[in-house]
Enzyme design. Structure first.
Site, PDB file in Angstrom:
ATOM      1  CG  PHE A   1      -1.499   1.201   1.719  1.00  0.00           C
ATOM      2  CD1 PHE A   1      -2.071   2.118   0.830  1.00  0.00           C
ATOM      3  CD2 PHE A   1      -1.516   1.495   3.084  1.00  0.00           C
ATOM      4  CE1 PHE A   1      -2.629   3.308   1.297  1.00  0.00           C
ATOM      5  CE2 PHE A   1      -2.072   2.678   3.550  1.00  0.00           C
ATOM      6  CZ  PHE A   1      -2.617   3.591   2.662  1.00  0.00           C
TER       7      PHE A   1
ATOM      8  CE1 TYR B   1       4.459  -3.271  12.641  1.00  0.00           C
ATOM      9  CE2 TYR B   1       3.338  -1.798  14.177  1.00  0.00           C
ATOM     10  CZ  TYR B   1       3.845  -2.055  12.919  1.00  0.00           C
ATOM     11  OH  TYR B   1       3.741  -1.109  11.929  1.00  0.00           O
TER      12      TYR B   1
ATOM     13  CE  LYS C   1       7.359  -1.279  11.532  1.00  0.00           C
ATOM     14  NZ  LYS C   1       7.848  -1.182  10.169  1.00  0.00           N
TER      15      LYS C   1
HETATM   16  P1  NAD Z   1       1.410  -3.508   3.195  1.00  0.00           P
HETATM   17  O1  NAD Z   1       1.110  -4.854   3.761  1.00  0.00           O
HETATM   18  O2  NAD Z   1       0.522  -3.000   2.121  1.00  0.00           O
HETATM   19  O3  NAD Z   1       2.918  -3.435   2.703  1.00  0.00           O
HETATM   20  C1  NAD Z   1       3.938  -4.259   3.200  1.00  0.00           C
HETATM   21  C2  NAD Z   1       4.642  -4.866   1.995  1.00  0.00           C
HETATM   22  O4  NAD Z   1       5.767  -5.615   2.469  1.00  0.00           O
HETATM   23  C3  NAD Z   1       3.753  -5.830   1.216  1.00  0.00           C
HETATM   24  O5  NAD Z   1       3.854  -5.545  -0.171  1.00  0.00           O
HETATM   25  C4  NAD Z   1       4.316  -7.222   1.549  1.00  0.00           C
HETATM   26  O6  NAD Z   1       4.143  -8.131   0.486  1.00  0.00           O
HETATM   27  C5  NAD Z   1       5.770  -6.893   1.831  1.00  0.00           C
HETATM   28  N1  NAD Z   1       6.418  -7.831   2.763  1.00  0.00           N
HETATM   29  C6  NAD Z   1       5.970  -8.272   3.952  1.00  0.00           C
HETATM   30  N2  NAD Z   1       6.863  -9.092   4.521  1.00  0.00           N
HETATM   31  C7  NAD Z   1       7.922  -9.168   3.661  1.00  0.00           C
HETATM   32  C8  NAD Z   1       9.170  -9.856   3.681  1.00  0.00           C
HETATM   33  N3  NAD Z   1       9.518 -10.643   4.719  1.00  0.00           N
HETATM   34  N4  NAD Z   1      10.007  -9.691   2.636  1.00  0.00           N
HETATM   35  C9  NAD Z   1       9.674  -8.911   1.575  1.00  0.00           C
HETATM   36  N5  NAD Z   1       8.509  -8.233   1.505  1.00  0.00           N
HETATM   37  C10 NAD Z   1       7.645  -8.366   2.540  1.00  0.00           C
HETATM   38  O7  NAD Z   1       1.424  -2.488   4.446  1.00  0.00           O
HETATM   39  P2  NAD Z   1       1.624  -0.901   4.519  1.00  0.00           P
HETATM   40  O8  NAD Z   1       0.479  -0.378   5.304  1.00  0.00           O
HETATM   41  O9  NAD Z   1       1.932  -0.344   3.185  1.00  0.00           O
HETATM   42  O10 NAD Z   1       2.922  -0.793   5.461  1.00  0.00           O
HETATM   43  C11 NAD Z   1       4.204  -0.429   4.980  1.00  0.00           C
HETATM   44  C12 NAD Z   1       5.099  -0.085   6.169  1.00  0.00           C
HETATM   45  O11 NAD Z   1       4.579   1.027   6.891  1.00  0.00           O
HETATM   46  C13 NAD Z   1       5.285  -1.204   7.196  1.00  0.00           C
HETATM   47  O12 NAD Z   1       6.626  -1.232   7.606  1.00  0.00           O
HETATM   48  C14 NAD Z   1       4.397  -0.784   8.340  1.00  0.00           C
HETATM   49  O13 NAD Z   1       4.853  -1.302   9.570  1.00  0.00           O
HETATM   50  C15 NAD Z   1       4.534   0.717   8.273  1.00  0.00           C
HETATM   51  N6  NAD Z   1       3.410   1.426   8.904  1.00  0.00           N
HETATM   52  C16 NAD Z   1       2.168   1.386   8.346  1.00  0.00           C
HETATM   53  C17 NAD Z   1       1.123   2.077   8.947  1.00  0.00           C
HETATM   54  C18 NAD Z   1      -0.278   2.083   8.366  1.00  0.00           C
HETATM   55  O14 NAD Z   1      -1.166   2.734   8.941  1.00  0.00           O
HETATM   56  N7  NAD Z   1      -0.535   1.410   7.249  1.00  0.00           N
HETATM   57  C19 NAD Z   1       1.356   2.796  10.136  1.00  0.00           C
HETATM   58  C20 NAD Z   1       2.643   2.808  10.674  1.00  0.00           C
HETATM   59  C21 NAD Z   1       3.664   2.124  10.041  1.00  0.00           C
END
Ligand code: NAD
Length: 307
Positions: free
Chosen positions: A11, A141, A145
């Protein structure tokens, strides 16, 4: 610049990839597609399907020799981290370390890391929380981080890296998966459009800081352009209850469906909201998307796709 984005099929990562491609950067994405989708990857970017912990990911980084590592791939299910803290630490801590060691080897010194505000601060003492707020993670988690932020500081002090941890609030917008446990906006939007009844955990008075993905993308681009170093919140400073969010979604979807309520989730924070003025002082960043506008864009996205 050559930019390697882990999680770039997901995302937030794919929206960031679009922005770097539009800037004219050369983008390589490493993603195991565990939750991401190949269709999210911009045409001009190359995708290596690999787990960040794997030798294939390391080899991809070493041959691409990026100027910047933008690390977003993660195990991001908070409940799964509670059920299986080993797996969470393996992906989120060991996986990050493997990438950082590969960076050290090939001379990549610039790293952006997707950290989190809510999960790092835990139950807040003050609202909104700035970066000096005590860190009291309530899940493995959040611990992972925070641990990676400490590793980044070690690579900065000892190995001359320049690193930025961006502590995101609750990010929402196009391409968020409506199928996971997290991502309340995507889940509710999809349900309302399908004319199903969304379920709110608790009475809905719990609050979050909902920040539109376009604003998060801009924060990442600014971090590179302004050569930012350190840990910074990325949020709106506006506290929105889940009930208020629901109303905004219902208006955007043109729906009159009332939500169901389930018991509140144990360990879930009651209030979470971030102060992003430190980032503003360093980069001029200000979130530009008002909640109702961002929600409308998100609902329109889910209308236009069968995800
Ligand atoms: P998402 O699940 O859409 O994206 C994560 C991506 O990482 C996916 O495409 C997945 O296929 C890939 N992935 C997962 N494990 C993997 C691995 N071991 N090796 C390679 N690829 C892997 O989620 P997102 O919401 O886009 O989150 C992206 C980042 O932002 C994450 O690190 C998350 O912790 C951080 N984050 C997100 C939010 C939120 O509100 N969405 C808030 C704080 C932090």
């Amino acid at each position: 610049m050559r930019i390697l984005i882990t999680g770039g099929a997901g995302f937030i990562g794919s929206n960031i990839a679009d922005a770097f491609v539009a800037r004219g950067d050369e983008v390589l994405i490493v993603d195991d597609l565990s939750s991401g989708r190949e269709s999210n990857v911009p045409k001009a970017a190359r995708l290596v399907k690999a787990d960040v912990r794997s030798p294939e990911a390391r080899a991809a980084l070493e041959s691409f020799r990026p100027d910047v590592l933008c690390h977003l791939a993660a195990q991001l299910d908070v409940r799964k981290s509670v059920d299986d803290p080993m797996f969470d630490a393996d992906v989120n801590v060991v996986g990050s370390l493997k990438l950082l060691e590969a960076c050290k080897k090939v001379g990549t010194r610039r790293v952006l890391f997707a950290s989190t505000g809510g999960a790092i601060y835990g139950e807040q003492d003050v609202f909104p929380a700035d970066e000096t707020h005590p860190t009291r993670p309530m899940s493995p988690y959040g611990v992972a981080k925070l641990a990676v932020e400490h590793y980044l500081s070690y690579y900065t002090v000892v190995h001359g890296f320049r690193t930025t941890a961006l502590r995101f609030a609750n990010v929402y917008g196009p391409r968020q998966s409506p199928h996971g446990e997290a991502g309340v906006v995507a889940i509710f939007a999809r349900k309302l459009l399908n004319r199903e009844v969304p379920v709110i955990n608790g009475d809905g008075s719990q609050t979050r800081d909902f920040v539109f993905v376009g604003d998060v993308v801009r924060a990442n681009v600014l971090a590179i352009e302004k050569d930012l170093s350190g840990s910074f919140n990325v949020g709106t400073g506006v506290e929105t209850s889940v009930l208020e969010l629901y109303d905004s979604l219902r208006r955007a979807a043109g729906s009159d469906i009332a939500p169901k309520h389930a018991p509140g989730k144990l360990g879930e924070q009651m209030r979470s909201v971030l102060d992003a003025r430190l980032l503003e002082r360093h980069t001029g960043f200000r979130p530009q998307t008002k909640l109702d506008d961002g929600i409308r864009a998100t609902v329109d996205y889910f209308r236009s796709t069968d995800v």
